[in-house]
Each structure stands twice: as structure tokens, then as C-alpha cells.
Design a protein around this motif. Sequence first.
Motif, short mmCIF file in Angstrom:
data_model
loop_
_atom_site.label_atom_id
_atom_site.label_comp_id
_atom_site.label_asym_id
_atom_site.label_seq_id
_atom_site.Cartn_x
_atom_site.Cartn_y
_atom_site.Cartn_z
N GLY A 113 -8.58 -14.00 -15.88
CA GLY A 113 -9.47 -13.01 -15.31
C GLY A 113 -10.57 -13.68 -14.53
O GLY A 113 -10.91 -14.84 -14.75
N ASP A 114 -11.17 -12.94 -13.59
CA ASP A 114 -12.26 -13.51 -12.79
C ASP A 114 -13.36 -14.04 -13.69
O ASP A 114 -13.95 -15.09 -13.46
CB ASP A 114 -12.83 -12.45 -11.84
CG ASP A 114 -11.89 -12.17 -10.67
OD1 ASP A 114 -11.00 -13.01 -10.45
OD2 ASP A 114 -12.05 -11.15 -10.02
N ILE A 115 -13.66 -13.29 -14.74
CA ILE A 115 -14.65 -13.72 -15.71
C ILE A 115 -13.93 -13.92 -17.04
O ILE A 115 -13.51 -12.97 -17.68
CB ILE A 115 -15.79 -12.70 -15.87
CG1 ILE A 115 -16.45 -12.44 -14.51
CG2 ILE A 115 -16.80 -13.17 -16.88
CD1 ILE A 115 -17.07 -13.66 -13.87
N GLU A 116 -13.76 -15.18 -17.44
CA GLU A 116 -12.92 -15.47 -18.60
C GLU A 116 -13.66 -15.30 -19.92
O GLU A 116 -13.06 -15.02 -20.94
CB GLU A 116 -12.36 -16.88 -18.47
CG GLU A 116 -11.48 -17.06 -17.23
CD GLU A 116 -10.76 -18.38 -17.23
OE1 GLU A 116 -10.70 -19.02 -18.28
OE2 GLU A 116 -10.28 -18.79 -16.17
N GLU A 117 -14.98 -15.52 -19.94
CA GLU A 117 -15.75 -15.42 -21.17
C GLU A 117 -17.22 -15.29 -20.81
O GLU A 117 -17.70 -15.83 -19.81
CB GLU A 117 -15.52 -16.66 -22.04
CG GLU A 117 -16.17 -16.60 -23.40
CD GLU A 117 -15.77 -17.78 -24.26
OE1 GLU A 117 -16.67 -18.33 -24.93
OE2 GLU A 117 -14.58 -18.14 -24.28
N GLU A 118 -17.96 -14.56 -21.64
CA GLU A 118 -19.38 -14.35 -21.37
C GLU A 118 -20.12 -15.68 -21.36
O GLU A 118 -19.91 -16.56 -22.19
CB GLU A 118 -19.99 -13.44 -22.43
CG GLU A 118 -21.47 -13.13 -22.18
CD GLU A 118 -22.06 -12.25 -23.26
OE1 GLU A 118 -23.24 -11.86 -23.11
OE2 GLU A 118 -21.36 -11.97 -24.25
N ALA A 177 -23.49 -12.48 -16.78
CA ALA A 177 -22.59 -13.46 -16.19
C ALA A 177 -21.50 -13.89 -17.16
O ALA A 177 -21.59 -13.70 -18.37
CB ALA A 177 -23.38 -14.69 -15.72
N GLY A 178 -20.47 -14.49 -16.59
CA GLY A 178 -19.38 -15.05 -17.37
C GLY A 178 -18.91 -16.35 -16.74
O GLY A 178 -19.24 -16.67 -15.60
N TYR A 179 -18.16 -17.13 -17.51
CA TYR A 179 -17.56 -18.35 -16.97
C TYR A 179 -16.63 -17.97 -15.83
O TYR A 179 -15.91 -16.99 -15.88
CB TYR A 179 -16.78 -19.09 -18.04
CG TYR A 179 -17.64 -19.81 -19.04
CD1 TYR A 179 -18.01 -21.13 -18.85
CD2 TYR A 179 -18.08 -19.16 -20.20
CE1 TYR A 179 -18.78 -21.80 -19.78
CE2 TYR A 179 -18.87 -19.82 -21.13
CZ TYR A 179 -19.22 -21.14 -20.92
OH TYR A 179 -19.98 -21.79 -21.83
N TYR A 180 -16.63 -18.78 -14.78
CA TYR A 180 -15.83 -18.46 -13.60
C TYR A 180 -15.17 -19.73 -13.09
O TYR A 180 -15.78 -20.80 -13.10
CB TYR A 180 -16.73 -17.87 -12.51
CG TYR A 180 -16.02 -17.53 -11.23
CD1 TYR A 180 -15.16 -16.43 -11.17
CD2 TYR A 180 -16.19 -18.28 -10.08
CE1 TYR A 180 -14.51 -16.10 -10.00
CE2 TYR A 180 -15.54 -17.96 -8.90
CZ TYR A 180 -14.70 -16.87 -8.88
OH TYR A 180 -14.05 -16.56 -7.71
N SER A 181 -13.95 -19.60 -12.65
CA SER A 181 -13.14 -20.67 -12.05
C SER A 181 -12.49 -21.52 -13.11
O SER A 181 -13.04 -21.73 -14.20
CB SER A 181 -13.96 -21.56 -11.10
OG SER A 181 -14.52 -22.67 -11.78
#
Length: 488
Positions: free
Chosen positions: A330-335, A359-363
Motif C-alpha cells: 500500500g502507499d502507506i504501509e504503516e503509521e 503520516a505513514g511509512y512510504y516507499s
Amino acid sequence: MCRCVTIDPSGPVRIAVIGGGPSGLFFAHAVNKILSGEEDNFERRRIEITVFEKSSRPGGQWQSSAEAVDNDVACYDNLWTNGASHGHEFPDYTYDEHFGRPVDVYMRRKDLLEYILGRVTKGNANFFDDHVVTNTEVIKARYIKERCKFEVRTRNVKTGVENNIQYFDKCVWAAGDNGLRNFPQKLVDQVLRGGFSGRIIHSTDMRDFEKDVKGKRIALIGGGFSAEDLALQAVKVGVNYVTIVVRDARGGEVAGTRIWPYDKVNVLRGMTVTGSEGERRIRLSKSGDLPEADKSKGCLYLDDIDTIILCTGYSVNQNMLSMELRRDFGDIEEELLLPDDWKMDHPLDKITGDTEPDAGYYSPRTSPDYYNGVSMTNPNMMFMSYNDFWWPLLAIDVYANILAGVCCGTVKLPTLEDARRQNYEESLRQMRDPMTRYYMDDNYSPFQKFDELTNAAASDGSSSSTAPDAQYHDELWEDLPVDIKAAY
């Protein structure tokens, strides 16, 4: 958690690579470079790489629609790169070396694929024979903890035989970030129930593109880069008119195209297709003004539509992996939990104000339990995934070299705790970049605010030199860094 990484030193390291597109090919190429290089800071081992490719030749999704298997995702024949060609050139294999001539600013799919294949075979004419198994689909890959082995079950797409089972020490998923079509079957059923008799196709099915659009009125559903590309291609082959229906009120990616050739394209923002009424009439949700609108029934309509192309995107295909091996793409894998006193501290704050982050972890580079694609809970499982739209091939090659280094022993893995700490610190750094934070933070929309200020200044009755909004806008503009100005 499985930390079993020990491999029998008496035999070769066997690596299964799922997917024979650029990701899988670049990984095998990177391993070969390391093993044939002059580095001596690692213990050399014999490594056997098997790249499983479903189609009849290497290339993966970069092959044309005509070469795809079972309507799998593939590039349409007339695809051109969105990024300039200089962003896809490799230092170890130049365009001059391959083509013997200058290349266009934007490259055709066919030429770029030829260049990719040429690069990996440059130092090994038998590269494909050594590593790639074509016409072979991976049905299921699972990890057997007791043996520290991957069991890979495959199917021959020509014969349909599915009982071939092999065992590997490591598994590299390289099936592509766009391996599955997002096909809105419910929407298609609604349109067909209303009597629509025209063609309905997904953007990946471009076998008869010219026949489907030449001289016709078409509707593109979705506002991403596929819609932009296909609208321009449709104009080139002689479409009568193109209407792009975009659910996003901001217009999606196609909103960035301000002028369309020959005024043959219209973008409808904030619209949703809800069905049809008759053979060539499409019904839209009522969310704005529209030429040809018939509001007698509280709906908006597009008339005389011959073809609907679903530019509804793609998703990651991990169906061949057992559940415990799959990764959240997913675009945002975890908060992402920020420090209480966190501040962005960026010149753009003058526009956005002090936005409370969500926000969330990204990439793939900063996922909490991964180290540049290596699963830190099972380091024998790796993912060739990237997050760089403008220079995707170079980004793929970076990841390929990192994972190849891990497999060969030239790249040392951190502990799980150190990987999480590094990813957290990198995510905090990314949050200070407006372009990246825009994708990480649901509450952060600087460019929408900037557009609001720009539109307010433009609509002011005063001249731009005296209007308060315009003056404020000019002051803000001067304070912005170069990369933000470049976005406009």
C-alpha cells in the motif's frame, strides 16, 4: 520470525527470481557483475539463478500487448516514456554503444526494451540460456522453515502442466509493481445493464487500439498517466473526440496537461460514471457543468460514445506467494509516529501553515521491517520494488545491485532493530521534503493551497501588481525553493 539464513557451503546458492522483466533481468545481471568483478572482500560462491518468465521471451510487462499471456498486463505498442531518455541511460552501456546513433528525447517502448535486453547480454551472449526460463508461470512459492528452503511450484503455460516443483535457498520477487489490472467489474456491469453496445476495454488491452478509436468518440475513465498517454495516442491515430472522466476533483495527473492537440480532449473533474442509458449514452454523477448535459433526471450524460477505455490503474501481483511471504505494498504501509515536537521547518510552511501530520511509512526503501527490499524477518525473501517515477530503470538497477550484494555477501545486513531505526530516521528526513510528504501525510496538501492562492490572485479585479492577494503570492513565490517552483 525466521532468521534462518545459513546455506550449505558445499553446494551452490540457488535463487528463484519471479518475473523476467527489467527487475528480474537486472538482478541476475548485477549478480554476474559482482561474481566476475575484481572485488575480493567476500567469499565467492557459485550462484545459480533461475528467472521464471510467463511469456515466450524476456521483457515482462515491457512487451507489447500482442505478446502478453492470457491478457496479462503489458505495455501498449505505441507507448513512449514519460521521462526523458537521458534518465534511462546506464553508464556501463550507453545509447551510442547500443544504437550507434542519438536517441529521441522520449523513447519508444520497443526501443527501450531492446536497449534493456542488450545491456544484460553485453558481457554474456548466453545470459538468457543461463538464467531465464520462459513460458513458465510460478503458481505458488512458500518457505519451508524446517529446511530453510523455498518450494516453488510452476506451470508450463503451453502445456498447462502444473506439477513441476523445485527448491531454492533464496527467492526474489520481481513481478512488477503493476502486475494486475484494476478492473472495475461492477461498473462495467452497470454500464452493460443500461444497454451500452460499444467496446469496453482496459488500458492494457491495446491490440486493436486504432480500430477502437479512429474516427470515434471515446471516454477514458480515470485521470492517471495511462489516460494522458492514451488520449494523446488517440489524437495521433485520428480520434473524433476524447472525454476523460476523472473522479478526483483536482483532475488527477491529466490536469497537468493544460493544452491538448486540436482541442479534441476534454477533462471532466469530479465526475463518476454510474451507468448508461441506451447503446451509446453514458450516465455520470451530477457534480459539475457538462456540455451535452440532460438534467431532466438529475444526471449528466455523454452521448454518442463508441468506446470506453478503463484507465483504472494496476496493482501488485503477489498471488503466487504464500500469505506469510507477502508484503504490504500500500502507499502507506504503516503509521509513522512522529516526535511530539516535530516540525517540518520548510519555506512552504508560509503557505500551508502548521499542518498536523497524519503520516505513514512510504516507499519500499523505508518500510519498517525491510532493508532495501530484504525482508528482515526472513532475509532469504527479497522484493525488487522501487519508488521513483521519473527514473524507474535506474532505481530498479540500484535495488538490483543492493540485493545482488546481499546474495553475494558484499552487502552486510543490519539487525532487525537497526533496520527499523534506520528506516524511521530516513522517514523523518523524507517528511521534510514537500514532494515526499505529500504522499506520506494525508493531511498535507501544499499544492492545492498554492493553487487556491494563485486562483484568488488571478480572479482579483485589481492588477497583479496592486492586488493584495497577488502581492502576497509574489512574496511567497520568491521564498520558495527551486524544486517547488519547478513543479509549476
